[in-house]
Design a protein around this motif. Structure first.
Motif, short mmCIF file in Angstrom:
data_model
loop_
_atom_site.label_atom_id
_atom_site.label_comp_id
_atom_site.label_asym_id
_atom_site.label_seq_id
_atom_site.Cartn_x
_atom_site.Cartn_y
_atom_site.Cartn_z
N LEU A 1 -5.01 -4.18 -4.90
CA LEU A 1 -6.10 -3.56 -4.14
C LEU A 1 -5.65 -2.17 -3.71
CD1 LEU A 1 -6.81 -6.65 -1.86
CD2 LEU A 1 -8.33 -5.83 -3.68
N LYS B 1 -10.08 -8.73 8.06
CA LYS B 1 -10.51 -10.08 8.43
C LYS B 1 -9.97 -11.12 7.44
CE LYS B 1 -14.77 -12.88 8.82
NZ LYS B 1 -15.28 -13.11 10.19
N ARG B 2 -10.07 -10.82 6.15
CA ARG B 2 -9.72 -11.81 5.13
C ARG B 2 -8.24 -11.78 4.73
NH1 ARG B 2 -9.86 -15.28 3.01
NH2 ARG B 2 -10.60 -15.16 0.88
N LEU B 3 -7.57 -10.70 5.01
CA LEU B 3 -6.18 -10.60 4.53
C LEU B 3 -5.15 -10.84 5.64
CD1 LEU B 3 -6.14 -7.73 1.85
CD2 LEU B 3 -6.36 -10.20 1.55
N SER C 1 -1.63 -12.23 4.65
CA SER C 1 -1.83 -12.49 3.22
C SER C 1 -1.27 -11.44 2.28
CB SER C 1 -3.33 -12.61 2.92
OG SER C 1 -3.86 -13.76 3.51
N ASP D 1 1.29 -9.48 0.32
CA ASP D 1 2.69 -9.68 -0.07
C ASP D 1 3.42 -8.35 -0.24
OD1 ASP D 1 2.42 -12.52 -0.19
OD2 ASP D 1 1.30 -12.24 -2.06
N ILE E 1 -0.92 -10.76 -3.68
CA ILE E 1 -1.81 -9.71 -3.19
C ILE E 1 -0.99 -8.47 -2.84
CG2 ILE E 1 -3.49 -9.05 -1.42
CD1 ILE E 1 -4.39 -11.90 -1.25
N GLN F 1 -9.61 -1.33 6.59
CA GLN F 1 -10.69 -1.82 7.47
C GLN F 1 -11.50 -3.03 6.95
OE1 GLN F 1 -10.49 -1.24 10.33
NE2 GLN F 1 -9.68 0.80 10.64
N PRO F 2 -12.10 -2.96 5.75
CA PRO F 2 -12.95 -4.08 5.34
C PRO F 2 -12.16 -5.32 4.90
CG PRO F 2 -12.90 -2.42 3.61
CD PRO F 2 -12.10 -1.88 4.75
N LEU F 3 -10.83 -5.19 4.83
CA LEU F 3 -9.99 -6.29 4.33
C LEU F 3 -9.27 -7.04 5.44
CD1 LEU F 3 -8.48 -4.17 1.43
CD2 LEU F 3 -9.98 -6.15 1.10
#
Lengths: 217, 123
Positions: A73, A109-111, A114, A116, A46, A105-107
């Motif tokens: 991303l 929570k999930r990243l 994570s 790299d 990522i 901002q929208p990432l």
């Protein structure tokens, strides 16, 4: 030698609203190229670029690592910039995934733990505070450079999130100028977030003394 | 481009919306299928980063029910090819993503998601 990404599809009209790659962009490309071997070794999955603008830097990273080897991303607050990033990916055969968003901002929570490879060439130019605030609200060209009184207004927000985003093997590259107070950035990231750092490249370009900092756990 | 691999990483970030804010529900989508280069190492490396249930649900929302409910123990060729297709070849060109909690709508236009919030929505 990795060629600079092809940006021939972008026009003057694009650069009226989106930052055109300049010395600060190229210093980041050069730092990434110097680290190419070690970046490949960590097998990044990522990659996230904040404020991708033209998409030049992420397209270059894609050329280093290979388009299918990682997810690229790219966020930008400027919707024209996300469009340019998208097209630059196509032009250079790298799958770039632009997201119209402020920072990560929208990432977030999930990243968590994570990312790299995290890249940020921020709006680092010292300006009046109001100018930097208006520039971010305007989400246009000036948002790519106006950085508030010490040029750190936007950067500081991201620096607070880096410790949460970086994976255990993650690398974070940040472009800065001398007025941003490099030793203070390095000290704070160590004491507040436990991130080690080094200056991987520095260069004088006109009035600017540019630095590329690399942070790791 | 919004593919399901990106969708799997996006959460609602409206001020105060901190639970049940993922995955965003895909609505009114226009889909295009575009071939992508298969890379087994990438897929194997990415599986631990996925929220599997969210991926299965999103795939169904765009009309693909080929994925198993759980990640299989043996990652065979057939499974990896299917996962490759679902993650990387289904493009959502138009549509919207809706927060299951606060119902905020994030539009997707020309393959780019708009995740920006108004000033009063920012946490």
């Amino acid at each position: 030698m990795i060629p600079t990404p092809d940006l021939s599809h972008l026009t003057r009209a694009d650069y009226d609203h989106v930052y055109e790659p300049a010395e600060d962009t190229f210093v980041l490309l050069d730092a990434l190229e110097e680290d190419a071997q070690s970046l490949r070794t960590i097998q990044p999955r990522i990659c996230l670029e904040i404020g991708s603008g033209s998409g030049c830097v992420s397209a270059f990273l894609g050329a280093i690592l290979g388009s299918s080897s990682a997810l690229y991303l790219c966020t930008d607050i400027n919707s024209r910039a996300t469009r340019c990033t998208f097209l630059t990916g196509q032009q250079n055969k790298v799958s770039l995934n632009p997201i119209n968003a402020s920072l990560a901002q929208p990432l977030v929570k999930r990243l968590a733990n994570s990312v790299d490879i995290l890249l940020f060439n921020p709006p680092y130019v010292p300006t009046y505070e109001e100018e930097a605030i208006d520039a971010q609200h305007g989400a246009d060209l000036s948002g790519s450079w106006a950085g508030g009184s010490d040029g750190m207004r936007v950067t500081d927000i991201l620096l607070g999130q880096v410790g949460n985003l970086l994976s255990p093997k993650g690398h974070f590259y940040l472009v800065a100028v001398k007025q941003n107070n490099i030793p203070e950035i390095q000290r704070l990231m160590q004491s507040e977030h436990g991130l080690r750092s080094q200056i991987v490249l520095q260069r004088r370009a006109g009035r600017e003394h540019l630095f590329v900092l690399k942070f790791t756990r | 481009m919004v593919r399901l691999i990106t969708h799997n990483l996006l959460a609602c970030h409206v001020k105060g919306c901190t639970s049940n804010n993922f995955p965003l529900k895909l609505q009114d989508v226009q889909i295009a299928l575009r071939e992508a280069e298969f890379n087994e190492d990438f897929l194997r490396g990415f599986i631990p980063r996925l929220e599997w249930g969210a991926l299965v649900q999103a795939a169904r929302e765009v009309g693909d029910d080929s994925l198993p409910a759980e990640v299989p123990e043996m990652l065979d060729d057939e499974f990896l090819k299917q996962l490759h297709h679902v993650l990387l070849e289904i493009h959502i060109d138009e549509g919207s993503m809706v927060c299951p909690n606060c119902k905020h709508v994030y539009p997707i236009s020309s393959g780019i998601p708009n995740m920006l919030l108004a000033e009063h929505e920012i946490g």
